[in-house]
Write an enzyme that holds these catalytic residues in place. Structure first.
Site, PDB file in Angstrom:
ATOM      1  N   ARG A 116     110.241 119.577 -61.490  1.00 36.12           N
ATOM      2  CA  ARG A 116     111.152 118.849 -60.594  1.00 36.12           C
ATOM      3  C   ARG A 116     110.453 118.367 -59.316  1.00 36.12           C
ATOM      4  NH1 ARG A 116     115.034 122.662 -62.882  1.00 36.12           N
ATOM      5  NH2 ARG A 116     116.818 121.516 -63.678  1.00 36.12           N
ATOM      6  N   GLY A 157     107.227 132.450 -67.323  1.00 34.70           N
ATOM      7  CA  GLY A 157     106.667 132.513 -65.975  1.00 34.70           C
ATOM      8  C   GLY A 157     107.538 133.330 -65.030  1.00 34.70           C
ATOM      9  N   SER A 190     106.424 122.913 -60.268  1.00 33.00           N
ATOM     10  CA  SER A 190     107.688 122.731 -60.979  1.00 33.00           C
ATOM     11  C   SER A 190     107.747 121.294 -61.471  1.00 33.00           C
ATOM     12  CB  SER A 190     108.859 122.983 -60.027  1.00 33.00           C
ATOM     13  OG  SER A 190     110.055 122.479 -60.584  1.00 33.00           O
ATOM     14  N   LYS A 197     107.877 132.508 -62.122  1.00 36.95           N
ATOM     15  CA  LYS A 197     108.526 131.483 -61.293  1.00 36.95           C
ATOM     16  C   LYS A 197     110.038 131.536 -61.500  1.00 36.95           C
ATOM     17  CE  LYS A 197     109.180 127.118 -59.645  1.00 36.95           C
ATOM     18  NZ  LYS A 197     110.278 126.679 -60.453  1.00 36.95           N
ATOM     19  N   GLN A 239     115.323 134.571 -65.031  1.00 38.53           N
ATOM     20  CA  GLN A 239     115.231 134.195 -66.453  1.00 38.53           C
ATOM     21  C   GLN A 239     114.350 135.171 -67.222  1.00 38.53           C
ATOM     22  OE1 GLN A 239     114.660 130.003 -67.814  1.00 38.53           O
ATOM     23  NE2 GLN A 239     112.547 130.637 -68.108  1.00 38.53           N
ATOM     24  N   HIS A 290     102.665 125.760 -66.650  1.00 40.15           N
ATOM     25  CA  HIS A 290     102.853 125.854 -68.101  1.00 40.15           C
ATOM     26  C   HIS A 290     101.518 126.131 -68.795  1.00 40.15           C
ATOM     27  CE1 HIS A 290     106.189 122.873 -67.019  1.00 40.15           C
ATOM     28  NE2 HIS A 290     106.857 123.856 -67.605  1.00 40.15           N
TER      29      HIS A 290
HETATM   30  P1  AMP Z   1     110.319 124.960 -67.810  1.00 38.99           P
HETATM   31  O1  AMP Z   1     109.585 123.861 -68.498  1.00 38.99           O
HETATM   32  O2  AMP Z   1     110.604 124.679 -66.371  1.00 38.99           O
HETATM   33  O3  AMP Z   1     111.520 125.422 -68.590  1.00 38.99           O
HETATM   34  O4  AMP Z   1     109.328 126.199 -67.783  1.00 38.99           O
HETATM   35  C1  AMP Z   1     108.772 126.714 -68.957  1.00 38.99           C
HETATM   36  C2  AMP Z   1     108.082 128.009 -68.644  1.00 38.99           C
HETATM   37  O5  AMP Z   1     107.061 127.771 -67.683  1.00 38.99           O
HETATM   38  C3  AMP Z   1     109.027 129.049 -68.041  1.00 38.99           C
HETATM   39  O6  AMP Z   1     108.706 130.323 -68.585  1.00 38.99           O
HETATM   40  C4  AMP Z   1     108.709 128.970 -66.570  1.00 38.99           C
HETATM   41  O7  AMP Z   1     108.953 130.180 -65.881  1.00 38.99           O
HETATM   42  C5  AMP Z   1     107.216 128.679 -66.613  1.00 38.99           C
HETATM   43  N1  AMP Z   1     106.780 128.069 -65.360  1.00 38.99           N
HETATM   44  C6  AMP Z   1     107.294 126.959 -64.772  1.00 38.99           C
HETATM   45  N2  AMP Z   1     106.670 126.730 -63.593  1.00 38.99           N
HETATM   46  C7  AMP Z   1     105.767 127.721 -63.438  1.00 38.99           C
HETATM   47  C8  AMP Z   1     104.825 128.048 -62.414  1.00 38.99           C
HETATM   48  N3  AMP Z   1     104.674 127.321 -61.312  1.00 38.99           N
HETATM   49  N4  AMP Z   1     104.045 129.147 -62.593  1.00 38.99           N
HETATM   50  C9  AMP Z   1     104.183 129.920 -63.703  1.00 38.99           C
HETATM   51  N5  AMP Z   1     105.044 129.658 -64.703  1.00 38.99           N
HETATM   52  C10 AMP Z   1     105.836 128.580 -64.568  1.00 38.99           C
END
Ligand code: AMP
Length: 337
Positions: free
Chosen positions: A244, A204, A242, A206, A210, A62
């Site tokens: 998670r 991301g 992640s 990742k 999405q 993030h």
């Molecule tokens: P989330 O909080 O999981 O919804 O992720 C928020 C944003 O952070 C999304 O655009 C994800 O793709 C990005 N993101 C989460 N994990 C990673 C990672 N390891 N590397 C790059 N971006 C990430």
């Protein structure tokens, strides 16, 4: 203990562990009307806004997006909101990790800082209260409504019934095992775009499917927002970061390394001329299963259309989702041929 500058916040932020690292305190906005007011004010001054939507429990993945946002806009807004609309009733909404104070401290350590953290309590009207005209117009307070509702799917969809669906792209891969996931993502991102009104938004790689869905939605629905995709940030041993991951036991975490390791091997094999996708997928599935994981899908798809390919002759991305115990992880690697 130190409170934020914002009158709109009820979040108490603790001092960062090393105050040398702190840049500036973000304004914490919890109300969507206030958020719109802030954005309109800044835009009327000619400032550009970069936006990073997140579900919180922030990690370096993030933070990389936040740093990148600084390169594209005058001001940076980060949203922290666990979107109930993308979880089905059987999924892990109630156990999704959160640490708002920790998140704000991490954002304060980013060079240049963050201007606003948008942390709404709820962005949906579920129809559990009698919606007034003010609520429908979004001018009522968000905070006192709809407390305790677990999922948007409850209450037969009363109160919220408008969903954004990116018809073809949302069907494969994660969309197969999580049928309501991408309509929830596209809908909440639309809502956030309408509230935050950014010039640029960062996502991301990742979450590769999405990213492609959001890019297509922005193109198809004429959002005047530039979407930037940012590279995956990994732990030093290769595990994709992640929120998670915190739920993995030490043993499961070790097993989960099989995803990134087998994907790396597959990429190297492809670069050396092994372009048969069935064989590449079989090798990744075997490696994950031998490590103790349960594969949800392993797909090699075109980077833009996300259509599955049989042989690698053009840029593809190898996407995997797998369960380790009760934790479902996703990862992917681009293979540029
Ligand atoms: P989330 O909080 O999981 O919804 O992720 C928020 C944003 O952070 C999304 O655009 C994800 O793709 C990005 N993101 C989460 N994990 C990673 C990672 N390891 N590397 C790059 N971006 C990430």
């Amino acid at each position: 203990m130190q409170s934020t500058k914002s009158q709109t916040s009820n979040v108490q932020i603790q001092d960062p562990p090393n105050s040398q690292m702190a840049n500036k305190e973000p304004e914490i906005i919890t109300d969507k009307t206030q958020m719109r007011k802030w954005s309109r004010g800044m835009r009327s001054q000619g400032k550009t806004i970069g936006f990073v939507p997140t579900m919180g429990f922030l990690h370096e993945g993030h933070i990389a997006l936040v740093k990148e946002a600084r390169n594209h806009a005058d001001l940076v807004v980060v949203s922290i909101y666990v979107n109930p609309g993308q979880f089905s009733p059987s999924e892990d909404l109630s156990t999704y990790p959160s640490d708002i104070n920790g998140d704000i401290q991490k954002l304060m350590a980013v060079p240049g800082g963050v201007d606003v953290v948008f942390h709404p309590h709820n962005l949906y009207d579920y129809g559990t209260t009698n919606p007034s005209v003010e609520n429908v117009n979004g001018s009522g307070g968000d905070e006192e409504r709809n407390v305790g509702v677990v999922s948007c799917l409850e209450n037969n969809g009363l109160g919220h019934e408008t969903w954004v669906k990116v018809e073809r792209l949302e069907k494969g891969m994660c969309g197969k095992s999580r049928p309501v996931f991408f309509r929830g993502v596209a809908t909440v991102v639309t809502k956030l775009f309408n509230i935050v009104d950014p010039d640029v938004a960062l996502f991301g790689k990742k979450d590769y499917q999405q990213l492609r869905i959001i890019q297509r939605m922005v193109r198809d629905l004429d959002f005047a927002i530039k979407i930037i995709g940012s590279e995956i940030v990994r732990e030093s041993d290769g595990l994709a970061m992640s929120s998670r991951n915190v739920h993995l036991s030490p043993e499961e975490r070790e097993q989960a390394l099989s995803i990134s390791r087998s994907l790396s091997r597959a990429r190297i094999a492809a670069e050396k001329g092994q372009i048969n996708c069935r064989e590449l997928k079989e090798s990744v599935i075997k490696a994950i299963e031998e490590a103790g994981g349960r594969v949800d899908y392993a797909e090699i798809v075109d980077q833009e259309s996300l259509v599955a390919v049989e042989e690698i002759k053009s840029p593809v991305v190898f996407c995997v989702a797998a369960w380790f115990g009760k934790v479902r992880l996703i990862d992917n690697m681009e293979i540029d041929m």
